[in-house]
Write an enzyme that holds these catalytic residues in place. Structure first.
Site, PDB file in Angstrom:
ATOM      1  N   GLY A   6      20.554 -33.621   4.769  1.00  0.00           N
ATOM      2  CA  GLY A   6      19.769 -32.352   4.845  1.00  0.00           C
ATOM      3  C   GLY A   6      18.555 -32.050   4.666  1.00  0.00           C
ATOM      4  O   GLY A   6      17.855 -31.311   3.989  1.00  0.00           O
ATOM      5  N   ASP A  48      26.683 -36.256  11.126  1.00  0.00           N
ATOM      6  CA  ASP A  48      27.209 -35.489  10.378  1.00  0.00           C
ATOM      7  C   ASP A  48      27.592 -35.938   9.124  1.00  0.00           C
ATOM      8  O   ASP A  48      28.392 -37.013   9.259  1.00  0.00           O
ATOM      9  CB  ASP A  48      28.567 -34.945  11.243  1.00  0.00           C
ATOM     10  CG  ASP A  48      29.252 -34.029  10.775  1.00  0.00           C
ATOM     11  OD1 ASP A  48      28.985 -33.591   9.435  1.00  0.00           O
ATOM     12  OD2 ASP A  48      30.116 -33.143  11.312  1.00  0.00           O
ATOM     13  N   TYR A  98      32.575 -21.740  -0.937  1.00  0.00           N
ATOM     14  CA  TYR A  98      31.208 -22.462  -1.095  1.00  0.00           C
ATOM     15  C   TYR A  98      31.194 -22.857  -2.453  1.00  0.00           C
ATOM     16  O   TYR A  98      31.016 -23.640  -2.966  1.00  0.00           O
ATOM     17  CB  TYR A  98      30.007 -21.563  -0.861  1.00  0.00           C
ATOM     18  CG  TYR A  98      28.798 -21.875  -1.191  1.00  0.00           C
ATOM     19  CD1 TYR A  98      28.094 -22.930  -0.519  1.00  0.00           C
ATOM     20  CD2 TYR A  98      28.121 -21.290  -2.157  1.00  0.00           C
ATOM     21  CE1 TYR A  98      26.816 -23.551  -1.026  1.00  0.00           C
ATOM     22  CE2 TYR A  98      26.791 -21.791  -2.693  1.00  0.00           C
ATOM     23  CZ  TYR A  98      26.189 -22.868  -2.149  1.00  0.00           C
ATOM     24  OH  TYR A  98      24.811 -23.383  -2.367  1.00  0.00           O
ATOM     25  N   LYS A 157      30.762 -26.345  -4.530  1.00  0.00           N
ATOM     26  CA  LYS A 157      29.790 -26.736  -5.610  1.00  0.00           C
ATOM     27  C   LYS A 157      30.290 -26.880  -6.791  1.00  0.00           C
ATOM     28  O   LYS A 157      29.769 -27.799  -7.445  1.00  0.00           O
ATOM     29  CB  LYS A 157      28.733 -25.698  -5.541  1.00  0.00           C
ATOM     30  CG  LYS A 157      27.914 -25.315  -4.137  1.00  0.00           C
ATOM     31  CD  LYS A 157      26.978 -26.223  -3.841  1.00  0.00           C
ATOM     32  CE  LYS A 157      27.063 -26.808  -2.634  1.00  0.00           C
ATOM     33  NZ  LYS A 157      25.929 -28.059  -2.484  1.00  0.00           N
TER      34      LYS A 157
HETATM   35  P1  NAP Z   1      19.401 -25.323   4.908  1.00  0.00           P
HETATM   36  O1  NAP Z   1      17.619 -24.697   4.674  1.00  0.00           O
HETATM   37  O2  NAP Z   1      20.222 -24.678   5.688  1.00  0.00           O
HETATM   38  O3  NAP Z   1      19.240 -26.682   5.225  1.00  0.00           O
HETATM   39  C1  NAP Z   1      20.568 -27.402   5.072  1.00  0.00           C
HETATM   40  C2  NAP Z   1      20.283 -28.714   5.512  1.00  0.00           C
HETATM   41  O4  NAP Z   1      21.357 -29.484   5.699  1.00  0.00           O
HETATM   42  C3  NAP Z   1      19.707 -28.929   6.863  1.00  0.00           C
HETATM   43  O5  NAP Z   1      18.815 -29.982   6.894  1.00  0.00           O
HETATM   44  C4  NAP Z   1      20.887 -29.264   7.793  1.00  0.00           C
HETATM   45  O6  NAP Z   1      20.376 -29.854   8.960  1.00  0.00           O
HETATM   46  C5  NAP Z   1      21.738 -30.116   7.008  1.00  0.00           C
HETATM   47  N1  NAP Z   1      23.220 -30.270   7.159  1.00  0.00           N
HETATM   48  C6  NAP Z   1      23.994 -29.181   7.118  1.00  0.00           C
HETATM   49  N2  NAP Z   1      25.227 -29.429   7.798  1.00  0.00           N
HETATM   50  C7  NAP Z   1      25.128 -30.804   7.811  1.00  0.00           C
HETATM   51  C8  NAP Z   1      26.179 -32.035   8.307  1.00  0.00           C
HETATM   52  N3  NAP Z   1      27.348 -31.426   8.579  1.00  0.00           N
HETATM   53  N4  NAP Z   1      25.706 -33.085   8.478  1.00  0.00           N
HETATM   54  C9  NAP Z   1      24.188 -33.449   8.258  1.00  0.00           C
HETATM   55  N5  NAP Z   1      23.501 -32.585   7.687  1.00  0.00           N
HETATM   56  C10 NAP Z   1      23.971 -31.178   7.778  1.00  0.00           C
HETATM   57  O7  NAP Z   1      19.801 -25.044   3.247  1.00  0.00           O
HETATM   58  P2  NAP Z   1      19.262 -24.991   1.734  1.00  0.00           P
HETATM   59  O8  NAP Z   1      19.267 -23.579   1.346  1.00  0.00           O
HETATM   60  O9  NAP Z   1      18.037 -26.003   1.617  1.00  0.00           O
HETATM   61  O10 NAP Z   1      20.539 -25.623   1.004  1.00  0.00           O
HETATM   62  C11 NAP Z   1      20.467 -27.048   0.768  1.00  0.00           C
HETATM   63  C12 NAP Z   1      21.229 -27.511  -0.425  1.00  0.00           C
HETATM   64  O11 NAP Z   1      21.185 -26.673  -1.645  1.00  0.00           O
HETATM   65  C13 NAP Z   1      22.963 -27.157  -0.065  1.00  0.00           C
HETATM   66  O12 NAP Z   1      23.707 -27.920  -0.551  1.00  0.00           O
HETATM   67  C14 NAP Z   1      23.189 -25.682  -0.750  1.00  0.00           C
HETATM   68  O13 NAP Z   1      24.505 -25.471  -1.090  1.00  0.00           O
HETATM   69  C15 NAP Z   1      22.225 -25.922  -1.946  1.00  0.00           C
HETATM   70  N6  NAP Z   1      21.900 -24.465  -2.718  1.00  0.00           N
HETATM   71  C16 NAP Z   1      20.597 -23.691  -2.067  1.00  0.00           C
HETATM   72  C17 NAP Z   1      20.196 -22.603  -2.564  1.00  0.00           C
HETATM   73  C18 NAP Z   1      19.258 -21.834  -2.211  1.00  0.00           C
HETATM   74  O14 NAP Z   1      18.886 -20.880  -2.849  1.00  0.00           O
HETATM   75  N7  NAP Z   1      18.653 -22.235  -0.789  1.00  0.00           N
HETATM   76  C19 NAP Z   1      20.893 -22.505  -3.958  1.00  0.00           C
HETATM   77  C20 NAP Z   1      21.749 -23.293  -4.402  1.00  0.00           C
HETATM   78  C21 NAP Z   1      22.097 -24.180  -3.968  1.00  0.00           C
HETATM   79  P3  NAP Z   1      21.335 -29.670  10.479  1.00  0.00           P
HETATM   80  O15 NAP Z   1      21.819 -28.215  10.454  1.00  0.00           O
HETATM   81  O16 NAP Z   1      20.274 -29.915  11.432  1.00  0.00           O
HETATM   82  O17 NAP Z   1      22.361 -30.668  10.309  1.00  0.00           O
END
Ligand code: NAP
Length: 259
Positions: A14, A64, A157, A161
């Site tokens: 990701g 994936d 979700y 987590k």
């Molecule tokens: P994001 O901006 O939507 O980015 C998600 C990343 O994961 C993208 O690079 C996406 O690329 C990749 N991804 C998704 N599904 C995938 C798959 N099946 N195989 C390979 N790559 C995949 O999300 P984010 O907010 O940065 O979140 C990243 C992590 O932080 C997650 O685990 C989330 O639970 C955690 N998190 C986020 C927040 C927040 O406030 N943003 C808070 C707590 C935790 P593609 O779609 O091109 O595959």
């Protein structure tokens, strides 16, 4: 000052967007060689270009993370590119919001596969590399949502987590055999590209509910992950750290207003 991670081959799942891109940029700025894993090529290419234009080393591999063959391909690509796998940042995740009343069994399975099963698959695939290196580091991106807090629409979700944290306790014991640590970062509300669409007012309200009065930056998560990946964290394993600006601390709205 942490001991250098310069030259370390680091997989960031990701890593093409959001928090993962933040982790990749923080590690690359310290000289780590980054392999970004994602499904979409355009964003992955752009993230690599961004890191390279700042003087870093990065490549990408499309897969994936919920697919075992895909994950094995990622490890092979990383070895072919950099010769080893030193650090795994298992960060890829999805968070479709849907209340249980409307949630299908397939919705549940999809989130579990991408967020939780992928964590197991990526760690499992790295074990032979960590064994060969005599050392390894895993940093998992969990969340406050699930382990600590709840939010309507995110039962699957939150379970995924919290599941990551359950996984890492036993994983830490098994990985100790390979001199490898595994720890988790639990982000609060982090400002990513995806949040920009929510509008200024909504973001200001979110920031106001956080004692430090701002959303987190992706680099805040990257810096915590960097610590877990460093030599200085060599004796820490199976642990988790909340990085949320104090978001989970207030016991009521009044408590926030008293600040
Ligand atoms: P994001 O901006 O939507 O980015 C998600 C990343 O994961 C993208 O690079 C996406 O690329 C990749 N991804 C998704 N599904 C995938 C798959 N099946 N195989 C390979 N790559 C995949 O999300 P984010 O907010 O940065 O979140 C990243 C992590 O932080 C997650 O685990 C989330 O639970 C955690 N998190 C986020 C927040 C927040 O406030 N943003 C808070 C707590 C935790 P593609 O779609 O091109 O595959």
């Amino acid at each position: 000052m942490l001991t250098s991670i310069a030259g370390k081959s680091t997989i960031v799942t990701g890593g093409s967007k959001g928090i993962g891109k933040g982790i990749a940029k923080v590690f690359a700025a310290q000289g780590a060689r980054i392999m970004i894993a994602a499904r979409g090529e355009e964003a992955a290419k752009a993230a690599v270009a961004e890191i390279e234009s700042a003087g870093g080393t990065a490549a990408y591999h499309l897969c994936d993370v919920a697919d075992w063959d895909g994950v094995q391909g990622l490890i092979k690509a990383t070895k072919d590119t950099y010769g080893s796998v030193d650090i795994l940042c298992a960060n890829a995740g999805i968070f479709p919001q849907i209340k249980m009343v409307d949630m299908s069994p397939e919705d549940w399975d999809g989130v579990m596969s991408t967020n939780l099963k992928s964590t197991f698959l990526c760690v499992k695939a790295c074990i032979p590399e960590f064994e060969a290196q005599g050392k390894g580091r895993v940093v998992v991106t969990s969340s406050i949502t699930g382990p600590v807090t709840g939010f309507p629409g995110w039962s699957h979700y939150g379970a995924s987590k919290a599941g990551q944290l359950g996984f890492l306790k036993t994983a830490a014991m098994e990985l100790s055999k390979y001199n490898t640590t595994i720890n988790a970062v639990m982000p609060g509300n982090i400002y990513t590209e995806g949040l920009q669409d929510l509008g200024e007012d909504y973001l200001a309200t979110m920031a106001n509910s956080i004692p430090l009065k701002r959303l987190g930056a992706v680099e805040d998560i990257g810096n915590a992950a960097l610590f877990f990946a460093s030599d200085e964290a060599a004796y820490i394993t199976g642990q988790q750290i909340v990085v949320d600006g104090g978001q989970i601390l207030p016991e009521s709205l009044e408590a926030l207003e008293e600040i």
